[in-house]
Motif scaffolding. Structure first.
Motif, short mmCIF file in Angstrom:
data_model
loop_
_atom_site.label_atom_id
_atom_site.label_comp_id
_atom_site.label_asym_id
_atom_site.label_seq_id
_atom_site.Cartn_x
_atom_site.Cartn_y
_atom_site.Cartn_z
N ARG A 77 0.83 -1.21 0.00
CA ARG A 77 0.00 0.00 0.00
C ARG A 77 0.86 1.26 0.00
NH1 ARG A 77 -1.52 -3.24 4.23
NH2 ARG A 77 -3.37 -4.53 3.88
N PRO B 66 -5.50 -2.53 7.05
CA PRO B 66 -4.16 -2.00 7.36
C PRO B 66 -3.34 -2.90 8.26
CG PRO B 66 -5.83 -0.28 7.54
CD PRO B 66 -6.57 -1.57 7.36
N GLN C 19 0.73 3.68 3.01
CA GLN C 19 1.45 3.38 4.24
C GLN C 19 2.96 3.58 4.12
OE1 GLN C 19 -0.24 -0.63 4.90
NE2 GLN C 19 -1.27 0.21 6.71
N LEU D 106 -6.59 4.81 1.82
CA LEU D 106 -6.83 4.73 3.26
C LEU D 106 -7.12 6.12 3.82
CD1 LEU D 106 -4.21 2.00 4.34
CD2 LEU D 106 -6.65 1.71 3.89
#
Length: 345
Positions: free
Chosen positions: A5, A224, A8, A55
């Motif tokens: 991701r 996550p 992140q 996110l």
């Protein structure tokens, strides 16, 4: 495939490295599929495979960190690969087109055997991302009707793309079928729910259409902490029969099957009563109801792009009020507050 991701990553530079690693993994798996005994004509890869989902990131930050054009730098390697191997490649990425500055889309695209992008569907129904419906008046004024819910005619059949949870919206697949679609390609990134698994089968049955659903390996993008697994890639024929399926979330190129488009075309012409939902459909009866169905407000971000998905709360409140007036929703008792649900897409 498993993907990392970008949201992140520690920085935009680290995110760029991560995205390139995802694209390289994707290319490796496609090469592996092409080296198998039964070389595919078409490969479908999962939603979020290149960038992961945004996110917590606001719109401008996500555009700067991860988004690209279609075609563009992130599709270039896949376009070269499709041309070199002589295959079609279908998938999904976050697109920030120059013609719509400040906006990004969850877009699904198809590359042909010549390495050309021949289809790009910008997702309409979404909870966690911007939508073309947010500025519908401008978008429809500048977009040909055939490109809103696009279908492309190829030697493999008439193909369309629907990402992830939008398979649960019957109108999307229906409109694509009405434009001739014979195969829905479904890049997804989803946890198991009985409702979504049923939705896949329902879209097939309603439209006498093939479905090729490619889910992510390992954890889904909206997990996550990596606790929710993907898996369940699935190919279903136009009668609802499973042609290939992998339940677990292991990385694999093994969900493969032959799609018999000529059988679909023959069966769509055969009058088998209501088991053929196409020949006996009475669409005119539904038009007045759809004309009056005004719930979620279009053009909620017509004058300025969405900055954060939290801004959709006002549009959701309007949708609730409209559905109360239509007696779809029961009004809350005085003093009660709206229930809070986890983020979905």
């Amino acid at each position: 495939m498993r993907s990392e991701r970008a949201s992140q990553a520690e920085s935009d530079v680290a995110a760029a490295v991560l995205i390139q690693r995802n694209v390289a993994t994707l290319a490796r798996l496609i090469e592996e599929a092409c080296a198998s005994k039964q070389k595919p004509d078409l490969v479908v890869f999962p939603e979020f495979a290149m960038q992961g989902p945004p996110l917590h990131m606001d719109v401008a930050s996500w555009i700067a960190r991860a988004c690209s054009s279609i075609p563009g730098p992130l599709t270039a390697l896949l376009q070269e690969l499709a041309k070199r191997q002589g295959i079609y490649i279908a998938g999904n990425m976050f697109e920030a087109p120059s013609e719509w500055p400040g906006r990004y889309f969850n877009s699904s695209f198809l590359i042909d055997r010549n390495g050309e992008i021949i289809l790009n569907y910008r997702r309409v129904n979404t909870a966690a991302f911007p939508s073309v419906h947010d500025f519908m008046s401008d978008y429809l004024a500048q977009t040909h009707q055939a490109d809103v819910f696009p279908v492309v005619d190829t030697e493999l059949g008439k193909l369309a793309l629907i990402p992830c949870g939008e398979i649960s919206v019957p109108e999307v697949a229906r409109v694509m079928m009405m434009q001739g679609a014979e195969v829905i390609l479904h890049p997804t990134n989803s946890k198991f729910t009985a409702a979504q698994e049923a939705a896949k089968l329902a879209r097939v049955a309603e439209n006498m259409i093939y479905l090729v659903s490619a889910n992510v390996a390992g954890p889904i993008g909206f997990s996550p902490d990596n606790s929710i697994a993907g898996g369940r890639s699935h190919i279903i024929d136009h009668h609802g029969n499973t042609l290939a399926y992998q339940d677990d979330d292991g990385e694999s190129v093994g969900v493969t099957a032959m799609i018999d488009v000529e059988a679909l075309r023959r069966d769509r012409r055969t009058d088998t009563g209501l088991s053929n939902p196409l020949l006996r459909a009475r669409y005119e009866m539904y038009v007045p109801y759809y004309t009056e169905a005004k719930f979620y407000p279009p053009d909620a971000f017509l004058d300025a792009p969405m900055v954060s998905t939290s801004q959709t709360r006002a549009a959701i409140a309007t949708a609730r009020a409209n559905m109360e007036r239509a007696k779809i929703l029961t009004p809350l008792p005085p003093g009660a507050s709206e229930p809070v649900a986890p983020t979905a897409h």
